[in-house]
Scaffold this motif. Structure first.
Motif, PDB file in Angstrom:
ATOM      1  N   SER A  53     -23.788  36.143 -14.331  1.00 38.23           N
ATOM      2  CA  SER A  53     -22.408  36.496 -13.720  1.00 38.23           C
ATOM      3  C   SER A  53     -22.783  37.109 -12.552  1.00 38.23           C
ATOM      4  CB  SER A  53     -21.866  37.372 -14.891  1.00 38.23           C
ATOM      5  OG  SER A  53     -22.753  38.412 -15.153  1.00 38.23           O
ATOM      6  N   GLY A  54     -23.750  37.902 -12.565  1.00 37.11           N
ATOM      7  CA  GLY A  54     -23.937  38.681 -11.102  1.00 37.11           C
ATOM      8  C   GLY A  54     -24.578  37.916  -9.856  1.00 37.11           C
ATOM      9  N   GLY A  55     -25.017  36.534 -10.409  1.00 34.64           N
ATOM     10  CA  GLY A  55     -25.723  35.713  -9.277  1.00 34.64           C
ATOM     11  C   GLY A  55     -27.516  36.057  -8.966  1.00 34.64           C
ATOM     12  N   VAL A  56     -27.903  36.770  -9.999  1.00 32.81           N
ATOM     13  CA  VAL A  56     -29.247  37.368  -9.507  1.00 32.81           C
ATOM     14  C   VAL A  56     -30.136  36.526 -10.432  1.00 32.81           C
ATOM     15  CG1 VAL A  56     -30.594  39.169  -9.670  1.00 32.81           C
ATOM     16  CG2 VAL A  56     -28.426  39.556  -9.065  1.00 32.81           C
ATOM     17  N   LEU A  57     -29.871  36.215 -11.737  1.00 30.36           N
ATOM     18  CA  LEU A  57     -30.914  35.279 -12.590  1.00 30.36           C
ATOM     19  C   LEU A  57     -30.652  33.840 -12.332  1.00 30.36           C
ATOM     20  CD1 LEU A  57     -30.675  37.744 -15.629  1.00 30.36           C
ATOM     21  CD2 LEU A  57     -32.238  37.791 -13.817  1.00 30.36           C
ATOM     22  N   ARG A  58     -31.615  33.209 -12.293  1.00 35.88           N
ATOM     23  CA  ARG A  58     -31.309  31.664 -12.178  1.00 35.88           C
ATOM     24  C   ARG A  58     -32.214  31.032 -13.136  1.00 35.88           C
ATOM     25  NH1 ARG A  58     -30.284  33.591  -7.121  1.00 35.88           N
ATOM     26  NH2 ARG A  58     -28.358  32.695  -6.255  1.00 35.88           N
ATOM     27  N   SER A  59     -31.946  29.959 -13.710  1.00 36.67           N
ATOM     28  CA  SER A  59     -32.964  29.100 -14.572  1.00 36.67           C
ATOM     29  C   SER A  59     -32.830  27.675 -14.126  1.00 36.67           C
ATOM     30  CB  SER A  59     -32.588  29.389 -15.991  1.00 36.67           C
ATOM     31  OG  SER A  59     -33.771  28.549 -16.771  1.00 36.67           O
ATOM     32  N   TYR A  60     -33.968  26.899 -14.317  1.00 32.58           N
ATOM     33  CA  TYR A  60     -33.837  25.545 -13.908  1.00 32.58           C
ATOM     34  C   TYR A  60     -34.461  24.549 -14.752  1.00 32.58           C
ATOM     35  CZ  TYR A  60     -32.326  27.340  -9.357  1.00 32.58           C
ATOM     36  OH  TYR A  60     -31.662  27.763  -8.186  1.00 32.58           O
ATOM     37  N   LEU A  61     -34.013  23.450 -15.023  1.00 31.94           N
ATOM     38  CA  LEU A  61     -34.856  22.187 -15.631  1.00 31.94           C
ATOM     39  C   LEU A  61     -36.130  21.847 -14.831  1.00 31.94           C
ATOM     40  CD1 LEU A  61     -34.248  19.806 -18.061  1.00 31.94           C
ATOM     41  CD2 LEU A  61     -33.297  18.545 -16.033  1.00 31.94           C
ATOM     42  N   ASP A  62     -37.063  21.775 -15.565  1.00 32.34           N
ATOM     43  CA  ASP A  62     -38.404  21.354 -14.858  1.00 32.34           C
ATOM     44  C   ASP A  62     -38.338  20.288 -13.785  1.00 32.34           C
ATOM     45  OD1 ASP A  62     -40.767  22.182 -17.464  1.00 32.34           O
ATOM     46  OD2 ASP A  62     -39.644  23.722 -16.268  1.00 32.34           O
ATOM     47  N   SER A  63     -37.510  19.403 -14.094  1.00 33.60           N
ATOM     48  CA  SER A  63     -37.632  18.218 -13.111  1.00 33.60           C
ATOM     49  C   SER A  63     -36.777  18.631 -11.792  1.00 33.60           C
ATOM     50  CB  SER A  63     -36.918  17.187 -13.857  1.00 33.60           C
ATOM     51  OG  SER A  63     -35.678  17.189 -14.340  1.00 33.60           O
ATOM     52  N   VAL A  64     -36.046  19.589 -11.887  1.00 30.25           N
ATOM     53  CA  VAL A  64     -35.087  19.911 -10.657  1.00 30.25           C
ATOM     54  C   VAL A  64     -35.761  21.200  -9.952  1.00 30.25           C
ATOM     55  CG1 VAL A  64     -33.177  18.788 -11.538  1.00 30.25           C
ATOM     56  CG2 VAL A  64     -33.368  21.380 -11.534  1.00 30.25           C
ATOM     57  N   LYS A  65     -36.893  21.777 -10.668  1.00 20.54           N
ATOM     58  CA  LYS A  65     -37.169  23.005  -9.806  1.00 20.54           C
ATOM     59  C   LYS A  65     -37.913  22.671  -8.507  1.00 20.54           C
ATOM     60  CE  LYS A  65     -38.457  25.827 -13.976  1.00 20.54           C
ATOM     61  NZ  LYS A  65     -39.500  26.170 -14.750  1.00 20.54           N
ATOM     62  N   GLY A  66     -37.304  23.448  -7.446  1.00 21.53           N
ATOM     63  CA  GLY A  66     -37.926  23.226  -6.214  1.00 21.53           C
ATOM     64  C   GLY A  66     -37.114  22.432  -5.280  1.00 21.53           C
ATOM     65  N   ARG A  67     -36.017  21.531  -5.908  1.00 19.41           N
ATOM     66  CA  ARG A  67     -35.390  20.753  -5.177  1.00 19.41           C
ATOM     67  C   ARG A  67     -33.738  21.165  -5.154  1.00 19.41           C
ATOM     68  NH1 ARG A  67     -34.657  15.587  -7.264  1.00 19.41           N
ATOM     69  NH2 ARG A  67     -35.196  16.148  -9.244  1.00 19.41           N
ATOM     70  N   PHE A  68     -33.353  21.712  -6.366  1.00 18.72           N
ATOM     71  CA  PHE A  68     -31.954  22.176  -6.679  1.00 18.72           C
ATOM     72  C   PHE A  68     -32.104  23.746  -6.445  1.00 18.72           C
ATOM     73  CE2 PHE A  68     -30.397  18.402  -9.379  1.00 18.72           C
ATOM     74  CZ  PHE A  68     -30.822  17.505  -8.652  1.00 18.72           C
ATOM     75  N   THR A  69     -30.939  24.219  -5.882  1.00 18.21           N
ATOM     76  CA  THR A  69     -30.586  25.683  -5.844  1.00 18.21           C
ATOM     77  C   THR A  69     -29.164  25.810  -6.206  1.00 18.21           C
ATOM     78  OG1 THR A  69     -31.963  25.792  -4.030  1.00 18.21           O
ATOM     79  CG2 THR A  69     -30.492  27.790  -4.552  1.00 18.21           C
ATOM     80  N   ILE A  70     -28.968  26.836  -7.279  1.00 18.51           N
ATOM     81  CA  ILE A  70     -27.563  27.098  -8.060  1.00 18.51           C
ATOM     82  C   ILE A  70     -27.242  28.299  -7.083  1.00 18.51           C
ATOM     83  CG2 ILE A  70     -28.502  28.322  -9.873  1.00 18.51           C
ATOM     84  CD1 ILE A  70     -25.915  27.315 -11.632  1.00 18.51           C
ATOM     85  N   SER A  71     -26.083  28.578  -6.811  1.00 17.02           N
ATOM     86  CA  SER A  71     -25.453  29.748  -6.361  1.00 17.02           C
ATOM     87  C   SER A  71     -23.850  29.881  -6.489  1.00 17.02           C
ATOM     88  CB  SER A  71     -25.912  29.820  -4.641  1.00 17.02           C
ATOM     89  OG  SER A  71     -24.944  28.899  -4.270  1.00 17.02           O
ATOM     90  N   ARG A  72     -23.564  30.989  -6.647  1.00 18.55           N
ATOM     91  CA  ARG A  72     -22.173  31.215  -6.841  1.00 18.55           C
ATOM     92  C   ARG A  72     -21.468  32.520  -5.818  1.00 18.55           C
ATOM     93  NH1 ARG A  72     -21.802  33.446 -12.706  1.00 18.55           N
ATOM     94  NH2 ARG A  72     -19.529  33.747 -12.107  1.00 18.55           N
ATOM     95  N   ASP A  73     -20.162  32.353  -5.378  1.00 19.19           N
ATOM     96  CA  ASP A  73     -19.336  33.159  -4.768  1.00 19.19           C
ATOM     97  C   ASP A  73     -18.403  33.724  -5.468  1.00 19.19           C
ATOM     98  OD1 ASP A  73     -17.846  34.511  -2.860  1.00 19.19           O
ATOM     99  OD2 ASP A  73     -18.207  33.282  -1.327  1.00 19.19           O
TER     100      ASP A  73
END
Length: 120
Positions: A53-73
């Motif tokens: 909710s605060g935008g600090v913690l993120r988790s990714y599927l292994d196959s997209v790590k290093g390529r995709f970035t999630i963020s929120r405003d």
């Protein structure tokens, strides 16, 4: 009423980039984690990435790590997904999803989706 509206999909060549957006309404956006899930042709739903909710913690599927970035405003009630170095196997309908709590992969609502096609 919870509403999640995705945008930004399209056709892109392998190696290209896209940025997806998800406009949220009908709930207190800053109080819930959010995720992106996808569904490739002929396959089931696949969780791709999540953010708390605060935008600090993120988790990714292994196959997209290093390529995709999630963020929120949280001021704009908007979720984003920056996708770089896209591959044909990333072709899918991408959905944003509202988590059941501040930090969970489980979700209770998702949007109508936006198509991402990676092809030359």
């Amino acid at each position: 009423e919870v509403q999640l509206v995705e945008s930004g999909g399209g056709l892109v060549q392998p190696g290209g980039s896209l940025r997806l957006s998800c406009a949220a309404s009908g709930f207190t956006f800053r109080s819930y984690g959010m995720s992106w899930v996808r569904q490739a042709p002929g396959k089931g739903l696949e969780w791709v990435t999540g953010i708390n909710s605060g935008g600090v913690l993120r988790s990714y599927l292994d196959s997209v790590k290093g390529r995709f970035t999630i963020s929120r405003d949280n001021a704009k009630n908007t979720l984003y997904l920056q996708m770089n170095t896209l591959k044909p196997e990333d072709t899918a309908v991408y959905y944003c999803a509202k988590s059941i709590s501040r930090w969970s992969q489980e979700y209770d609502y998702r949007g109508q989706g936006t198509q991402v096609t990676v092809s030359s």
